[in-house]
Design an enzyme around this catalytic site. Sequence first.
Site, PDB file in Angstrom:
ATOM      1  N   SER A 157      -9.941  23.655  -9.071  1.00  0.00           N
ATOM      2  CA  SER A 157      -8.684  23.252  -8.451  1.00  0.00           C
ATOM      3  C   SER A 157      -8.003  22.159  -9.258  1.00  0.00           C
ATOM      4  O   SER A 157      -8.664  21.334  -9.896  1.00  0.00           O
ATOM      5  CB  SER A 157      -8.930  22.737  -7.030  1.00  0.00           C
ATOM      6  N   TYR A 170     -12.268  17.044  -1.035  1.00  0.00           N
ATOM      7  CA  TYR A 170     -12.008  18.372  -1.597  1.00  0.00           C
ATOM      8  C   TYR A 170     -12.086  18.308  -3.119  1.00  0.00           C
ATOM      9  O   TYR A 170     -12.711  19.158  -3.766  1.00  0.00           O
ATOM     10  CB  TYR A 170     -10.631  18.839  -1.137  1.00  0.00           C
ATOM     11  N   LYS A 174     -14.622  20.273  -5.872  1.00  0.00           N
ATOM     12  CA  LYS A 174     -14.123  21.098  -6.966  1.00  0.00           C
ATOM     13  C   LYS A 174     -14.587  20.572  -8.318  1.00  0.00           C
ATOM     14  O   LYS A 174     -14.870  21.349  -9.236  1.00  0.00           O
ATOM     15  CB  LYS A 174     -12.593  21.166  -6.910  1.00  0.00           C
TER      16      LYS A 174
END
Length: 327
Positions: A157, A170, A174
Amino acid sequence: MGMLEGKVVLITGAGRGIGRGHALTLAAHGAKVIVNDLGTSLTGEGADKGPAQEVVDLIASRGGEAVADVEDISTWDGAANAVAHAVEHFGRLDGLVNNAGIARPSDIADLTEADFDALMGVHLKGTFGCTVHACKHWRGRADAGERVRASVVNTASDSAFFSTPSDSAYAAMKAGIQQLTMCAGRETGAYGVRMNAVAPRAYTRMARYLIPGFEIREADSYTGEESPFDPSNASPLVAWLLSDDSAHVTGLLFRTLGGGFARVSGWQMEPIIFPKDGSSHFAVEEIGRVLNTEVFGCAVRDIPIDFAPGDPRAAAGTKDSAAGRRS
């Protein structure tokens, strides 16, 4: 014959968004697809068999082969079962796309343990679990004397290198996936497995957190229409990375945007600076000066200045200073 003709590929999180785009694209190029999707909400709650089966039905209507799988890959057993389902149904597995993901945006000070565990489970543990069990399958085939030509494509990401507010957990997951890709890509080559990662930019239901009110459209709704918002824009690159044409590519990370792509280098280290006097380490008092002058380039350097002939400052041996520094 399609580029992926005869290959069996397991795609996690393939019921919606980017994963759905991958499933449709890979099937269109000849792959037999295991459409894994638990059918949870965006935050990872609940379950619904509908999204996975809808993609399978769509692939079948276009002449492809696919089977739905609703295993929870955030558990070790669920990941193992998803891989086993592929092998049992199609007799083999040739590719794995770790794409499943959820979102729980939160300021770092508000992040709960439940939020962290949910993100960890789907993104990092899910990617590890599916990869571990797929690699066990491939290593076993290699040990039996088969020439394995398998490929794993992980979903990274932008958040890991262009982090956005309320995205720390998050982004951390990633970043872990990216590091797994670079490290495991070196290990698995011994038994014929390549591993790469793609960081796709697309407008899926996750985009609602960043763009409130944005109309979310699924990959197949853009048929015949070119759009930078199409969730399947990254799918051609994923298809190529799963094909034998990319047999020389492993341990790499790619970013996609609006149909284009770029290679992303891993962690970059600048040249190491050692003490000039041969010491084994710098004194604490020296660290600031060395960083400011040699790394940050933001400090005035104590170096001689060249003056024009006849300038009286030359005879005085003036040093570089805030007032006399050359521009």
